[in-house]
Design a protein around this motif. Structure first.
Motif, PDB file in Angstrom:
ATOM      1  N   GLU A 164      10.487  17.695   1.763  1.00 59.21           N
ATOM      2  CA  GLU A 164       9.341  17.646   2.686  1.00 59.21           C
ATOM      3  C   GLU A 164       9.729  18.242   4.047  1.00 59.21           C
ATOM      4  O   GLU A 164       9.400  17.700   5.103  1.00 59.21           O
ATOM      5  CB  GLU A 164       8.797  16.220   2.836  1.00 59.21           C
ATOM      6  CG  GLU A 164       8.150  15.697   1.567  1.00 59.21           C
ATOM      7  CD  GLU A 164       7.283  14.470   1.784  1.00 59.21           C
ATOM      8  OE1 GLU A 164       6.741  14.307   2.894  1.00 59.21           O
ATOM      9  OE2 GLU A 164       7.137  13.679   0.833  1.00 59.21           O
ATOM     10  N   CYS A 165      10.374  19.373   3.990  1.00 59.32           N
ATOM     11  CA  CYS A 165      10.914  20.029   5.184  1.00 59.32           C
ATOM     12  C   CYS A 165      10.004  21.191   5.595  1.00 59.32           C
ATOM     13  O   CYS A 165       9.887  22.176   4.872  1.00 59.32           O
ATOM     14  CB  CYS A 165      12.328  20.528   4.905  1.00 59.32           C
ATOM     15  SG  CYS A 165      13.188  21.202   6.340  1.00 59.32           S
ATOM     16  N   SER A 166       9.376  21.071   6.742  1.00 59.16           N
ATOM     17  CA  SER A 166       8.534  22.143   7.270  1.00 59.16           C
ATOM     18  C   SER A 166       9.394  23.193   7.957  1.00 59.16           C
ATOM     19  O   SER A 166      10.591  22.992   8.187  1.00 59.16           O
ATOM     20  CB  SER A 166       7.529  21.576   8.276  1.00 59.16           C
ATOM     21  OG  SER A 166       8.213  21.068   9.416  1.00 59.16           O
ATOM     22  N   ARG A 167       8.793  24.319   8.316  1.00 59.22           N
ATOM     23  CA  ARG A 167       9.521  25.333   9.068  1.00 59.22           C
ATOM     24  C   ARG A 167      10.022  24.765  10.392  1.00 59.22           C
ATOM     25  O   ARG A 167      11.148  25.035  10.822  1.00 59.22           O
ATOM     26  CB  ARG A 167       8.639  26.553   9.320  1.00 59.22           C
ATOM     27  CG  ARG A 167       8.363  27.407   8.089  1.00 59.22           C
ATOM     28  CD  ARG A 167       7.693  28.713   8.484  1.00 59.22           C
ATOM     29  NE  ARG A 167       7.467  29.590   7.350  1.00 59.22           N
ATOM     30  CZ  ARG A 167       6.337  29.654   6.666  1.00 59.22           C
ATOM     31  NH1 ARG A 167       5.326  28.861   7.002  1.00 59.22           N
ATOM     32  NH2 ARG A 167       6.192  30.480   5.652  1.00 59.22           N
ATOM     33  N   LEU A 225       9.682  27.123   1.148  1.00 55.87           N
ATOM     34  CA  LEU A 225       8.464  26.328   1.046  1.00 55.87           C
ATOM     35  C   LEU A 225       7.985  26.274  -0.402  1.00 55.87           C
ATOM     36  O   LEU A 225       8.201  27.215  -1.178  1.00 55.87           O
ATOM     37  CB  LEU A 225       7.354  26.925   1.914  1.00 55.87           C
ATOM     38  CG  LEU A 225       7.565  26.966   3.427  1.00 55.87           C
ATOM     39  CD1 LEU A 225       6.371  27.638   4.092  1.00 55.87           C
ATOM     40  CD2 LEU A 225       7.785  25.572   4.002  1.00 55.87           C
ATOM     41  N   HIS A 226       7.332  25.166  -0.774  1.00 54.24           N
ATOM     42  CA  HIS A 226       6.595  25.135  -2.027  1.00 54.24           C
ATOM     43  C   HIS A 226       5.387  26.057  -1.894  1.00 54.24           C
ATOM     44  O   HIS A 226       4.867  26.265  -0.789  1.00 54.24           O
ATOM     45  CB  HIS A 226       6.108  23.717  -2.336  1.00 54.24           C
ATOM     46  CG  HIS A 226       7.197  22.695  -2.452  1.00 54.24           C
ATOM     47  ND1 HIS A 226       8.187  22.763  -3.419  1.00 54.24           N
ATOM     48  CD2 HIS A 226       7.452  21.586  -1.723  1.00 54.24           C
ATOM     49  CE1 HIS A 226       8.993  21.730  -3.279  1.00 54.24           C
ATOM     50  NE2 HIS A 226       8.578  21.006  -2.266  1.00 54.24           N
ATOM     51  N   GLN A 227       4.934  26.627  -2.983  1.00 59.76           N
ATOM     52  CA  GLN A 227       3.758  27.486  -2.941  1.00 59.76           C
ATOM     53  C   GLN A 227       2.521  26.675  -2.525  1.00 59.76           C
ATOM     54  O   GLN A 227       2.348  25.529  -2.950  1.00 59.76           O
ATOM     55  CB  GLN A 227       3.520  28.112  -4.313  1.00 59.76           C
ATOM     56  CG  GLN A 227       4.612  29.077  -4.755  1.00 59.76           C
ATOM     57  CD  GLN A 227       4.339  29.657  -6.126  1.00 59.76           C
ATOM     58  OE1 GLN A 227       3.201  29.725  -6.569  1.00 59.76           O
ATOM     59  NE2 GLN A 227       5.389  30.087  -6.804  1.00 59.76           N
ATOM     60  N   ALA A 261      15.315  22.227   1.549  1.00 64.71           N
ATOM     61  CA  ALA A 261      16.379  22.922   2.269  1.00 64.71           C
ATOM     62  C   ALA A 261      17.731  22.392   1.824  1.00 64.71           C
ATOM     63  O   ALA A 261      17.849  21.246   1.374  1.00 64.71           O
ATOM     64  CB  ALA A 261      16.222  22.726   3.778  1.00 64.71           C
ATOM     65  N   ILE A 262      18.736  23.249   1.929  1.00 64.02           N
ATOM     66  CA  ILE A 262      20.124  22.858   1.701  1.00 64.02           C
ATOM     67  C   ILE A 262      20.944  23.330   2.894  1.00 64.02           C
ATOM     68  O   ILE A 262      20.877  24.499   3.272  1.00 64.02           O
ATOM     69  CB  ILE A 262      20.694  23.462   0.404  1.00 64.02           C
ATOM     70  CG1 ILE A 262      19.952  22.921  -0.829  1.00 64.02           C
ATOM     71  CG2 ILE A 262      22.192  23.158   0.283  1.00 64.02           C
ATOM     72  CD1 ILE A 262      20.386  23.581  -2.139  1.00 64.02           C
ATOM     73  N   PHE A 263      21.679  22.419   3.491  1.00 69.31           N
ATOM     74  CA  PHE A 263      22.647  22.745   4.526  1.00 69.31           C
ATOM     75  C   PHE A 263      24.042  22.441   3.986  1.00 69.31           C
ATOM     76  O   PHE A 263      24.224  21.477   3.248  1.00 69.31           O
ATOM     77  CB  PHE A 263      22.424  21.897   5.787  1.00 69.31           C
ATOM     78  CG  PHE A 263      21.127  22.154   6.493  1.00 69.31           C
ATOM     79  CD1 PHE A 263      21.041  23.088   7.516  1.00 69.31           C
ATOM     80  CD2 PHE A 263      19.981  21.436   6.154  1.00 69.31           C
ATOM     81  CE1 PHE A 263      19.839  23.319   8.179  1.00 69.31           C
ATOM     82  CE2 PHE A 263      18.782  21.653   6.810  1.00 69.31           C
ATOM     83  CZ  PHE A 263      18.711  22.595   7.827  1.00 69.31           C
ATOM     84  N   THR A 320       9.091  24.133  -5.731  1.00 70.31           N
ATOM     85  CA  THR A 320      10.262  24.988  -5.603  1.00 70.31           C
ATOM     86  C   THR A 320      11.543  24.205  -5.850  1.00 70.31           C
ATOM     87  O   THR A 320      11.711  23.093  -5.348  1.00 70.31           O
ATOM     88  CB  THR A 320      10.321  25.615  -4.196  1.00 70.31           C
ATOM     89  OG1 THR A 320       9.218  26.498  -4.042  1.00 70.31           O
ATOM     90  CG2 THR A 320      11.613  26.390  -3.997  1.00 70.31           C
ATOM     91  N   GLY A 321      12.432  24.799  -6.611  1.00 69.30           N
ATOM     92  CA  GLY A 321      13.797  24.306  -6.743  1.00 69.30           C
ATOM     93  C   GLY A 321      14.731  25.258  -6.014  1.00 69.30           C
ATOM     94  O   GLY A 321      14.695  26.467  -6.238  1.00 69.30           O
ATOM     95  N   LEU A 322      15.520  24.739  -5.104  1.00 71.80           N
ATOM     96  CA  LEU A 322      16.450  25.551  -4.315  1.00 71.80           C
ATOM     97  C   LEU A 322      17.862  25.303  -4.821  1.00 71.80           C
ATOM     98  O   LEU A 322      18.288  24.157  -4.985  1.00 71.80           O
ATOM     99  CB  LEU A 322      16.346  25.185  -2.833  1.00 71.80           C
ATOM    100  CG  LEU A 322      17.156  26.031  -1.840  1.00 71.80           C
ATOM    101  CD1 LEU A 322      16.752  27.495  -1.924  1.00 71.80           C
ATOM    102  CD2 LEU A 322      16.966  25.501  -0.422  1.00 71.80           C
TER     103      LEU A 322
END
Length: 211
Positions: free
Chosen positions: A51-54, A76-78, A85-87, A109-111
């Motif tokens: 649930e990470c926005s820009r 982002l999810h479509q 995100a991954i840090f 989305t899968g990152l």
């Protein structure tokens, strides 16, 4: 490794201080610094965020990257304004590859990030996503299977370990009805036990890490 659903503004929750069911009453602008402080306090080698926005990604990246040497990736999810995100800590890992994949019909989305451990030279494939919740949460089985298959089949890289972490939106405690079916899907993966908090107002544990 930390997996953290940081809540996108406007989604129904019970987290706001007023007890409201709307995240709009407790926007990122008011709680974002507390989220970032939590991350910095733990100082993990890898952080998976849902649930990470820009805006949230930029704020987290700006504060933790110069201070602790983190590098991050965000997708982002479509058709949505939030994503995953991954840090990772560049003192511990070196980036090998990063890709994003659609894992559901509604554009979840899968990152995935392939990271080489600087000391051991072993390679880890880290995957995160946020599976469907609400009345359609049963589709999470397909999302998990799709993400798992992508992790195991994508590319020619030989990984020493695969880690799948995120908000599964289903309880995977041993007493839950979904527990055995999910373990069957994950086959040889082991559920990592740790400080896993239950969903607010319930006894469900929906955020998980498998390796």
């Amino acid at each position: 490794l930390v997996s953290y659903n940081i809540l996108y503004d406007g989604y129904p929750t019970g987290y706001s201080p007023s007890g409201s069911k709307s995240g709009k009453d407790w926007p990122w602008s008011e709680r974002g610094q507390s989220v970032i402080d939590n991350i910095c306090q733990v100082s993990p080698d890898v952080i998976c965020v849902q649930e990470c926005s820009r805006e949230a990604f930029s704020d987290i990246e700006r504060q933790i990257s110069p201070q602790d040497g983190y590098q991050g990736f965000h997708r982002l999810h479509q058709k949505r304004q939030d994503g995953v995100a991954i840090f990772f800590n560049t003192r511990v890992f070196t980036q090998v590859n990063t890709n994003a994949y659609s894992i559901s019909n509604d554009g979840r989305t899968g990152l995935i990030a392939d990271l080489q451990h600087n000391a051991s030279k072993k390679t880890f494939r880290i995957a995160t996503s946020h599976f469907t919740g609400g009345p359609n949460r049963t589709t999470g089985n397909d999302e998990l299977l799709n993400l798992q298959n992508i992790c195991e089949q994508n590319g020619d890289l030989s990984c020493d370990a695969i880690v799948i972490a995120g908000d599964f939106n289903q309880d995977l405690t041993p007493a839950s009805s979904q527990y055995q079916s999910r373990l069957d899907l994950l086959r040889s993966y082991q559920k990592i036990s740790g400080n896993l908090e239950s969903e607010i107002g319930t006894t469900r544990t929906i955020d998980h890490i498998f390796c």
